[in-house]
Design a protein around this motif. Structure first.
Motif, PDB file in Angstrom:
ATOM      1  N   ARG A 114       1.302   4.323  -3.107  1.00 36.70           N
ATOM      2  CA  ARG A 114       1.222   5.858  -2.732  1.00 36.70           C
ATOM      3  C   ARG A 114       2.409   6.739  -3.578  1.00 36.70           C
ATOM      4  O   ARG A 114       2.267   7.755  -3.820  1.00 36.70           O
ATOM      5  CB  ARG A 114       1.090   6.180  -1.180  1.00 36.70           C
ATOM      6  CG  ARG A 114      -0.178   5.705  -0.593  1.00 36.70           C
ATOM      7  CD  ARG A 114      -0.123   6.119   0.899  1.00 36.70           C
ATOM      8  NE  ARG A 114      -0.031   7.426   1.144  1.00 36.70           N
ATOM      9  CZ  ARG A 114       0.473   7.715   2.409  1.00 36.70           C
ATOM     10  NH1 ARG A 114       0.432   6.992   3.559  1.00 36.70           N
ATOM     11  NH2 ARG A 114       0.790   9.152   2.906  1.00 36.70           N
TER      12      ARG A 114
ATOM     13  N   ALA B  37      -3.638  -3.593  -3.763  1.00 33.06           N
ATOM     14  CA  ALA B  37      -2.381  -2.877  -4.222  1.00 33.06           C
ATOM     15  C   ALA B  37      -1.713  -3.452  -5.154  1.00 33.06           C
ATOM     16  O   ALA B  37      -1.008  -2.611  -6.044  1.00 33.06           O
ATOM     17  CB  ALA B  37      -1.459  -2.690  -2.946  1.00 33.06           C
TER      18      ALA B  37
ATOM     19  N   GLU C 144       0.891  -1.175  -0.118  1.00 32.71           N
ATOM     20  CA  GLU C 144       0.011   0.055  -0.105  1.00 32.71           C
ATOM     21  C   GLU C 144       0.931   1.284  -0.067  1.00 32.71           C
ATOM     22  O   GLU C 144       0.576   2.237  -0.605  1.00 32.71           O
ATOM     23  CB  GLU C 144      -0.983  -0.077   1.172  1.00 32.71           C
ATOM     24  CG  GLU C 144      -1.975  -1.012   1.196  1.00 32.71           C
ATOM     25  CD  GLU C 144      -1.577  -2.562   1.538  1.00 32.71           C
ATOM     26  OE1 GLU C 144      -2.010  -3.449   0.921  1.00 32.71           O
ATOM     27  OE2 GLU C 144      -0.502  -2.499   2.205  1.00 32.71           O
TER      28      GLU C 144
ATOM     29  N   GLU D 218      -6.427  -6.211   0.662  1.00 33.11           N
ATOM     30  CA  GLU D 218      -5.952  -4.941   0.559  1.00 33.11           C
ATOM     31  C   GLU D 218      -4.788  -4.896  -0.140  1.00 33.11           C
ATOM     32  O   GLU D 218      -4.225  -4.099  -1.139  1.00 33.11           O
ATOM     33  CB  GLU D 218      -5.863  -3.941   1.774  1.00 33.11           C
ATOM     34  CG  GLU D 218      -5.217  -2.490   1.668  1.00 33.11           C
ATOM     35  CD  GLU D 218      -5.213  -1.893   3.207  1.00 33.11           C
ATOM     36  OE1 GLU D 218      -5.449  -2.531   4.211  1.00 33.11           O
ATOM     37  OE2 GLU D 218      -5.289  -0.567   3.115  1.00 33.11           O
ATOM     38  N   ASP D 219      -3.761  -5.838   0.196  1.00 39.23           N
ATOM     39  CA  ASP D 219      -2.411  -6.296  -0.353  1.00 39.23           C
ATOM     40  C   ASP D 219      -2.787  -6.563  -1.908  1.00 39.23           C
ATOM     41  O   ASP D 219      -1.878  -6.142  -2.680  1.00 39.23           O
ATOM     42  CB  ASP D 219      -1.790  -7.348   0.359  1.00 39.23           C
ATOM     43  CG  ASP D 219      -1.448  -6.771   1.989  1.00 39.23           C
ATOM     44  OD1 ASP D 219      -1.232  -5.745   2.085  1.00 39.23           O
ATOM     45  OD2 ASP D 219      -1.512  -7.806   2.801  1.00 39.23           O
TER      46      ASP D 219
END
Length: 329
Positions: free
Chosen positions: A255, A293, A251, A289-290
């Motif tokens: 960014r 990402a 994550e 979530e991983d």
């Protein structure tokens, strides 16, 4: 009596304890901690705490560790931070050092005094045959050259080199700077700077200090927030820097890449298991979530290689992610 904790990767600590007993006899208040391939930092931390609890007196404790900046060092350093007034740690453990530590306990009752004393014994125990191979001490230069001015101290707009930071390796590793990075990867990449990119760690003074202390000789380590990494990538004052970037999770990589940092390839080294995560191999655990990402990064053209150390063969991340059973793979 000063208690001694021997800690190492694998069974080295157990073996050197046995060797020390053969030479110096059975010893009280000496505990062994081994960090095995299937264990994580939390396991190691608990092993150290358990070993300390077994000592008859925890007033004076001396850690003898195999490798500076390795996982045993990092976890012992966390514990040592609360006892720096009396406890001590020495790395580079070898048999002459251990024997000297045993002998020193007969006349010294301070862990820090023993630590200062045994360093020389450890160094003196390293010799070579034939003697002609012994490195000769270099004479100090008459006047040392002034170190290059730090990029951050240069006026804005200054261009060094080609004005673009070189990223030798970008790695996802929940352990961040540890033995595999400080030795194998640093030797392979040969960076001038190791940069841990994490908002969480950048705002944790203790973790920041431990990471900068774990830097291998000759390489400076920094911990910076994500926006700072984006700014550095665009700053021409870092044109002569070759960096090894470390991220805790994918994550944070998202960014950075979305902020304009160009990462053609990312090495995936270790992602610790926690509640809600699925193990996809012995060192990687992911949640939804991983996975999201990783897929987002792939859509940006980022490629991945799964490798603990440079000598390992590269595994395919997509194949591993399919084992998770999560959406999107």
């Amino acid at each position: 009596m000063v208690g001694i904790i021997l800690a190492s990767h694998g069974e080295f600590a157990a073996g050197i304890k046995q060797s020390g007993q053969m030479i110096f006899g059975e010893q009280e208040d000496v505990e062994v901690v081994t960090f095995m391939p299937n264990e994580g930092p939390d396991d190691l931390h608990q092993h150290l705490e358990d070993a300390i609890a077994k000592l008859s007196d925890q007033e004076q404790v001396l850690f003898l560790i195999d490798l500076w900046s390795g996982s045993p060092f990092n976890q012992a350093n966390l514990i040592l931070a609360d006892h720096e007034d009396k406890w001590a740690m020495v790395t580079g453990l070898n048999l002459p050092m251990l024997i000297e530590a045993y002998g020193s306990r007969l006349s010294m009752d301070s862990a820090q005094d023993i630590a200062a004393h045994i360093v020389e014994a450890g160094r003196d125990g390293v010799k070579v045959k034939p003697e002609s191979l012994e490195p000769q001490a270099a004479e100090a230069p008459a006047a040392a050259a002034a170190p290059a001015q730090a990029a951050g101290a240069l006026p804005e707009g200054t261009v060094l080199g080609d004005g673009k930071i070189k990223i030798g390796l970008a790695r996802i590793d929940s352990r961040l700077l540890h033995g595999q990075v400080a030795t194998a990867w640093t030797k392979s990449v040969q960076p001038t700077r190791i940069i841990v990119v994490s908002d969480n760690v950048a705002h944790d003074n203790l973790r920041k200090t431990l990471i900068t202390e774990a830097a291998p000789p000759g390489v400076k380590a920094n911990v910076i927030p994500i926006q700072k990494m984006i700014d550095i990538f665009k700053d021409p004052r870092f044109g002569t820097t070759k960096a090894l970037l470390l991220f805790e999770n994918p994550e944070d990589v998202v960014r950075v890449v979305d902020g304009g940092v160009e990462l053609p390839e990312v090495n995936v080294g270790s992602m610790a298991h926690s509640e809600g995560k699925v193990m996809i191999n012995n060192v990687l655990s992911v949640n939804q979530e991983d996975v999201d990402a990783f897929k987002h990064l792939e859509s940006k053209g980022v490629k991945f290689n799964v490798q603990k150390v440079p000598t390992d063969s590269k595994a395919n991340l997509d194949d591993l992610l399919k084992k998770s059973g999560l959406k999107g793979v």
